[in-house]
Design a protein around this motif. Structure first.
Motif, PDB file in Angstrom:
ATOM      1  N   THR A  98      33.981  37.261  32.644  1.00 22.33           N
ATOM      2  CA  THR A  98      34.089  37.228  31.197  1.00 22.33           C
ATOM      3  C   THR A  98      34.781  35.948  30.780  1.00 22.33           C
ATOM      4  O   THR A  98      35.713  35.479  31.438  1.00 22.33           O
ATOM      5  N   ILE A  99      34.292  35.373  29.680  1.00 19.98           N
ATOM      6  CA  ILE A  99      34.888  34.187  29.066  1.00 19.98           C
ATOM      7  C   ILE A  99      35.314  34.587  27.664  1.00 19.98           C
ATOM      8  O   ILE A  99      34.494  35.020  26.856  1.00 19.98           O
ATOM      9  N   GLN A 100      36.604  34.447  27.367  1.00 23.97           N
ATOM     10  CA  GLN A 100      37.146  34.949  26.109  1.00 23.97           C
ATOM     11  C   GLN A 100      37.969  33.885  25.413  1.00 23.97           C
ATOM     12  O   GLN A 100      38.621  33.062  26.058  1.00 23.97           O
ATOM     13  N   ASP A 101      37.954  33.949  24.074  1.00 25.33           N
ATOM     14  CA  ASP A 101      38.854  33.131  23.270  1.00 25.33           C
ATOM     15  C   ASP A 101      39.144  33.876  21.980  1.00 25.33           C
ATOM     16  O   ASP A 101      38.766  35.044  21.819  1.00 25.33           O
ATOM     17  N   GLY A 102      39.824  33.213  21.059  1.00 23.76           N
ATOM     18  CA  GLY A 102      40.203  33.879  19.819  1.00 23.76           C
ATOM     19  C   GLY A 102      40.997  35.132  20.102  1.00 23.76           C
ATOM     20  O   GLY A 102      41.956  35.116  20.873  1.00 23.76           O
ATOM     21  N   ASN A 103      40.581  36.251  19.488  1.00 19.56           N
ATOM     22  CA  ASN A 103      41.239  37.547  19.701  1.00 19.56           C
ATOM     23  C   ASN A 103      40.364  38.499  20.507  1.00 19.56           C
ATOM     24  O   ASN A 103      40.534  39.718  20.433  1.00 19.56           O
ATOM     25  N   GLN A 104      39.433  37.974  21.258  1.00 23.09           N
ATOM     26  CA  GLN A 104      38.525  38.822  22.018  1.00 23.09           C
ATOM     27  C   GLN A 104      39.285  39.617  23.081  1.00 23.09           C
ATOM     28  O   GLN A 104      40.327  39.190  23.590  1.00 23.09           O
ATOM     29  N   THR A 157      29.526  49.750  53.055  1.00 23.79           N
ATOM     30  CA  THR A 157      30.142  48.468  52.741  1.00 23.79           C
ATOM     31  C   THR A 157      30.161  48.258  51.234  1.00 23.79           C
ATOM     32  O   THR A 157      29.162  48.510  50.553  1.00 23.79           O
ATOM     33  N   SER A 158      31.286  47.797  50.716  1.00 24.08           N
ATOM     34  CA  SER A 158      31.368  47.430  49.304  1.00 24.08           C
ATOM     35  C   SER A 158      32.126  46.118  49.170  1.00 24.08           C
ATOM     36  O   SER A 158      33.142  45.892  49.820  1.00 24.08           O
ATOM     37  N   ARG A 159      31.591  45.252  48.306  1.00 23.17           N
ATOM     38  CA  ARG A 159      32.251  43.992  47.973  1.00 23.17           C
ATOM     39  C   ARG A 159      32.372  43.903  46.458  1.00 23.17           C
ATOM     40  O   ARG A 159      31.396  44.108  45.740  1.00 23.17           O
ATOM     41  N   GLU A 160      33.555  43.598  45.992  1.00 24.06           N
ATOM     42  CA  GLU A 160      33.835  43.626  44.554  1.00 24.06           C
ATOM     43  C   GLU A 160      34.548  42.344  44.147  1.00 24.06           C
ATOM     44  O   GLU A 160      35.518  41.928  44.777  1.00 24.06           O
ATOM     45  N   LEU A 161      34.066  41.722  43.069  1.00 24.50           N
ATOM     46  CA  LEU A 161      34.652  40.469  42.584  1.00 24.50           C
ATOM     47  C   LEU A 161      34.560  40.428  41.065  1.00 24.50           C
ATOM     48  O   LEU A 161      33.469  40.540  40.499  1.00 24.50           O
ATOM     49  N   PHE A 162      35.698  40.249  40.394  1.00 22.31           N
ATOM     50  CA  PHE A 162      35.728  40.076  38.942  1.00 22.31           C
ATOM     51  C   PHE A 162      36.596  38.876  38.593  1.00 22.31           C
ATOM     52  O   PHE A 162      37.687  38.705  39.141  1.00 22.31           O
ATOM     53  N   LYS A 163      36.077  38.060  37.651  1.00 23.27           N
ATOM     54  CA  LYS A 163      36.797  36.866  37.225  1.00 23.27           C
ATOM     55  C   LYS A 163      36.876  36.825  35.701  1.00 23.27           C
ATOM     56  O   LYS A 163      35.897  37.121  35.011  1.00 23.27           O
ATOM     57  N   SER A 192      36.299  24.779  35.334  1.00 22.66           N
ATOM     58  CA  SER A 192      36.061  26.112  34.769  1.00 22.66           C
ATOM     59  C   SER A 192      34.710  26.660  35.208  1.00 22.66           C
ATOM     60  O   SER A 192      34.593  27.833  35.590  1.00 22.66           O
ATOM     61  N   VAL A 193      33.684  25.815  35.146  1.00 15.36           N
ATOM     62  CA  VAL A 193      32.354  26.247  35.573  1.00 15.36           C
ATOM     63  C   VAL A 193      32.359  26.585  37.055  1.00 15.36           C
ATOM     64  O   VAL A 193      31.769  27.583  37.489  1.00 15.36           O
ATOM     65  N   ALA A 194      33.031  25.760  37.854  1.00 17.55           N
ATOM     66  CA  ALA A 194      33.107  26.023  39.294  1.00 17.55           C
ATOM     67  C   ALA A 194      33.831  27.334  39.579  1.00 17.55           C
ATOM     68  O   ALA A 194      33.461  28.073  40.506  1.00 17.55           O
ATOM     69  N   PHE A 195      34.836  27.650  38.760  1.00 20.02           N
ATOM     70  CA  PHE A 195      35.583  28.896  38.939  1.00 20.02           C
ATOM     71  C   PHE A 195      34.668  30.106  38.783  1.00 20.02           C
ATOM     72  O   PHE A 195      34.775  31.098  39.510  1.00 20.02           O
ATOM     73  N   MET A 196      33.722  30.038  37.836  1.00 22.89           N
ATOM     74  CA  MET A 196      32.831  31.153  37.582  1.00 22.89           C
ATOM     75  C   MET A 196      31.622  31.194  38.512  1.00 22.89           C
ATOM     76  O   MET A 196      30.921  32.202  38.574  1.00 22.89           O
ATOM     77  N   SER A 197      31.358  30.117  39.218  1.00 21.69           N
ATOM     78  CA  SER A 197      30.123  30.025  40.002  1.00 21.69           C
ATOM     79  C   SER A 197      30.040  31.076  41.102  1.00 21.69           C
ATOM     80  O   SER A 197      28.942  31.487  41.495  1.00 21.69           O
ATOM     81  N   GLU A 198      31.176  31.556  41.577  1.00 23.48           N
ATOM     82  CA  GLU A 198      31.152  32.554  42.645  1.00 23.48           C
ATOM     83  C   GLU A 198      30.505  33.846  42.186  1.00 23.48           C
ATOM     84  O   GLU A 198      29.873  34.561  42.980  1.00 23.48           O
TER      85      GLU A 198
END
Length: 470
Positions: free
Chosen positions: A302-308, A324-330, A418-424
Motif C-alpha cells: 500500500t502507498i498512502q499519503d494525506g489522511n489515508q 508451505t506459506s510465504r507472506e509479505l506485506f509492505k 521507493s519503487v525498488a522497495f515495492m518491487s518485491e
C-alpha cells in the motif's frame, strides 16, 4: 427506489447497529425477492449473529486501529430494489492494460453489469458470471459453497454483508480444466448520493483446475462510498489459482474487504492485494491449508499519503502436514497517513513439516505518518520451520547518499529507492502484463502524475490535490 440506512436513526444516540437491523427487518422480503437463493437461506442466521455481535468495537484487539462503528454511522443509500445505474459503456468501460488479454466483467456498485460482457469461449463446464445464473445452471452447487468459509458467527461485518448481499460474482472451473485467459472483474462505485454496497465473490476450483482472477476497485463519483466485500475461494486438490486485488478508489471511499481461502491437498494459491489510492481500507485475509502439501503465497502493498488509512489483518492456518506459506506485506506512508498490520500464523497439532514465513516491512517518510505492526506465531506441532519479521523505518540514507554522489537529484533518488522497495511485492505477480503495468503505476503514484489504469473517472491525491486518472 434507494433506501437510506440513516433514515431509521431517529435518535441521534441510537446504536449504529440498530439502523441496519431495522432496515433489514423492514425490507427483508424485498431483499430476498431480488436475490439468489443461496444467500437467502443464510440471512436469518446472519441477522441473529449481527444482533449478537454488532460491529467490532475498539476494545477488540483485531480492530484497535479502525473505528468500524464510525465508518458505518453515516447516512448511506442502499439499493435494495436493484435499480440499474445509467452508464455509457463505451465511455466508461475501457481497459488499456497492455499485454494483458482478459475476459472482462463489470459490477456497478453491487449490480452485475449484463449489458456488456466479453465475447469469449471458455472450456465446457466453466462458468463466469452472476450467482443467480450460476444457481440456475448448476442447481445446488452454490449452496454447497456460498457462506461456508465466511462465518457470520465470528464477525459482525461478515454478518452484515450476508444480511444484505443480493448477488455474487462467480468463477467456477470444473475438474482438469485450465483457463488460459485470466478473468478480470471491475468494481465501480457510481452514484449521485452517498451509497453503501455489499459485494460477494465466489470462486470454486475443482481438483486439477487452474485460473487467475484480477479484481479492480474504482470510484467514479465524488461522493462518499462504503463497500463491504466478502470473497470465498475454494481450491480443490492440485488446483492452481491466482487472486489479485487492486484498489484505486477515492479519498471518500471506505472499504471493508475479507478474503477467505480453503485449500485442499497440493493446491497452490497466490493472493496479492495492492492499494494505490483509497480513503479508509480494512483488509482481512483468512487462509486455511486443509490438505497435505498445499502452498500459499500471500502478499500485498500500500502507498498512502494525506489522511489515508489501511488496516490489514491476516491469519494463515496450517491444518495439515507438509504445507508451505510465504507472506509479505509492505507499506509506504507519507504525510499523516496511518497503517496497521496484524499477521498471525497458526500451526495446528499434527501439521508437522510445516514451512511458514511472514515478513512486514514499512517505510514512514512523513514525520506524522504512523505504522502499527504485530506479527504473531502459534505453533502446536513438531518439526516445523517458521519465522516472522517486521521492520519500520525510513529510506536508506547511505543508499540515498551514494545515488546523489553519482549525480542523481535527491527527488529522483528517493523515487528510485521507493519503487525498488515495492518491487518485491510486484515480483510475486504471475501475470506478466499486469506485473509490468503495476510497476509503472507504482512509479507514477510516487511521482504524483496521471496514472491511467482502466479509463475510470478521477481520483484525487490527498496530499498534492493532483487528479489521478484511472
Amino acid at each position: 427506489m434507494i433506501i437510506f440506512a440513516g433514515d431509521y436513526n431517529s435518535d441521534l444516540d441510537m446504536e449504529t447497529e440498530k439502523q441496519y437491523i431495522d432496515l433489514f427487518t423492514e425490507y427483508e422480503d424485498i431483499i430476498c425477492l431480488h436475490a439468489a437463493e443461496a444467500p437467502n437461506v443464510l440471512r436469518r442466521q446472519a441477522l441473529a449473529d449481527f444482533e449478537r455481535l454488532g460491529f467490532p468495537a475498539a476494545k477488540d484487539e483485531d480492530y484497535r486501529y479502525t473505528d468500524v462503528s464510525a465508518a458505518f454511522a453515516a447516512n448511506y443509500g442502499v439499493n435494495l430494489h436493484r435499480l440499474a445505474v445509467p452508464v455509457d459503456a463505451s465511455d466508461v468501460f475501457r481497459c488499456d492494460v497492455p499485454n494483458l488479454d482478459t475476459a472482462l466483467y463489470f459490477v456497478v456498485n453491487d449490480l452485475f453489469y449484463t449489458a456488456m460482457q466479453p465475447d469469449v469461449q471458455f472450456p465446457e463446464g466453466v462458468f463466469v458470471g452472476d450467482l443467480k445464473t450460476f444457481d440456475a445452471q448448476h442447481p445446488g452447487l452454490a449452496a454447497r459453497y456460498f457462506g461456508k468459509a465466511a462465518d457470520t458467527g465470528r464477525n459482525g461485518i461478515i454478518a452484515l454483508n450476508t444480511m444484505f448481499a443480493q448477488d455474487a460474482f462467480v468463477v467456477y472451473v470444473p475438474r482438469n480444466v485450465r483457463l488460459k485467459r485470466p478473468v478480470q472483474l471491475v468494481n465501480v462505485f457510481r452514484s449521485h448520493a452517498d451509497m453503501m454496497v455489499n459485494r460477494r465473490i465466489l470462486v470454486i476450483l475443482e481438483p486439477c483446475a487452474e485460473a487467475k482472477l484480477l479484481v479492480c476497485d474504482h470510484s467514479m463519483s465524488d461522493i462518499r462510498s462504503l463497500g463491504t466485500q466478502v470473497v470465498e475461494i475454494f481450491a480443490g486438490e492440485d488446483a492452481f489459482f491466482d487472486y489479485y486485488d487492486l484498489e484505486e478508489s477515492h479519498r471518500l471511499t471506505t472499504r471493508f474487504a475479507s478474503v477467505y481461502v480453503e485449500q485442499a491437498a497440493r493446491s497452490n494459491v497466490l493472493v496479492n492485494g495492492i492499494t494505490l489510492n483509497n480513503g479508509l481500507t480494512r483488509n482481512d485475509y483468512h487462509i486455511t491449508l486443509n490438505g497435505e502439501g498445499a502452498e500459499t503465497i500471500l502478499c500485498g502493498m500500500t502507498i498512502q499519503d494525506g489522511n489515508q488509512h489501511v488496516d490489514t489483518r491476516t491469519h494463515i492456518v496450517h491444518a495439515a502436514p507438509r504445507c508451505t506459506s510465504r507472506e509479505l506485506f509492505k507499506y509506504m506512508l507519507q504525510d499523516r497517513a496511518t497503517g496497521a498490520f496484524c499477521g498471525r500464523i497458526t500451526v495446528r497439532e499434527g501439521a508437522d513439516k510445516t514451512m511458514a514465513e511472514q515478513t512486514n516491512r514499512n517505510l514512514c517518510t512523513g514525520r506524522e505518518a504512523v505504522m502499527y505492526s504485530k506479527p504473531q506465531l502459534e505453533i502446536y506441532a513438531d518439526d516445523v520451520k517458521c519465522s516472522h519479521g517486521m521492520s519500520t523505518g525510513q529510506l536508506d540514507e547511505q543508499a540515498l547518499f551514494y545515488m546523489r554522489s553519482r549525480g542523481l537529484p535527491e527527488d529522483e533518488a528517493r523515487l528510485m529507492l521507493s519503487v525498488a522497495f515495492m518491487s518485491e511485492v510486484t515480483d510475486h505477480i504471475r501475470l506478466d502484463g499486469l506485473k509490468d503495468r503495476l510497476s509503472r503505476l507504482v512509479e507514477k503514484r510516487f511521482r504524483g502524475e496521471f496514472a491511467r489504469c482502466a479509463g475510470y473517472g478521477i481520483c484525487r491525491n490527498n496530499r498534492t490535490g493532483i487528479s489521478i486518472l484511472h
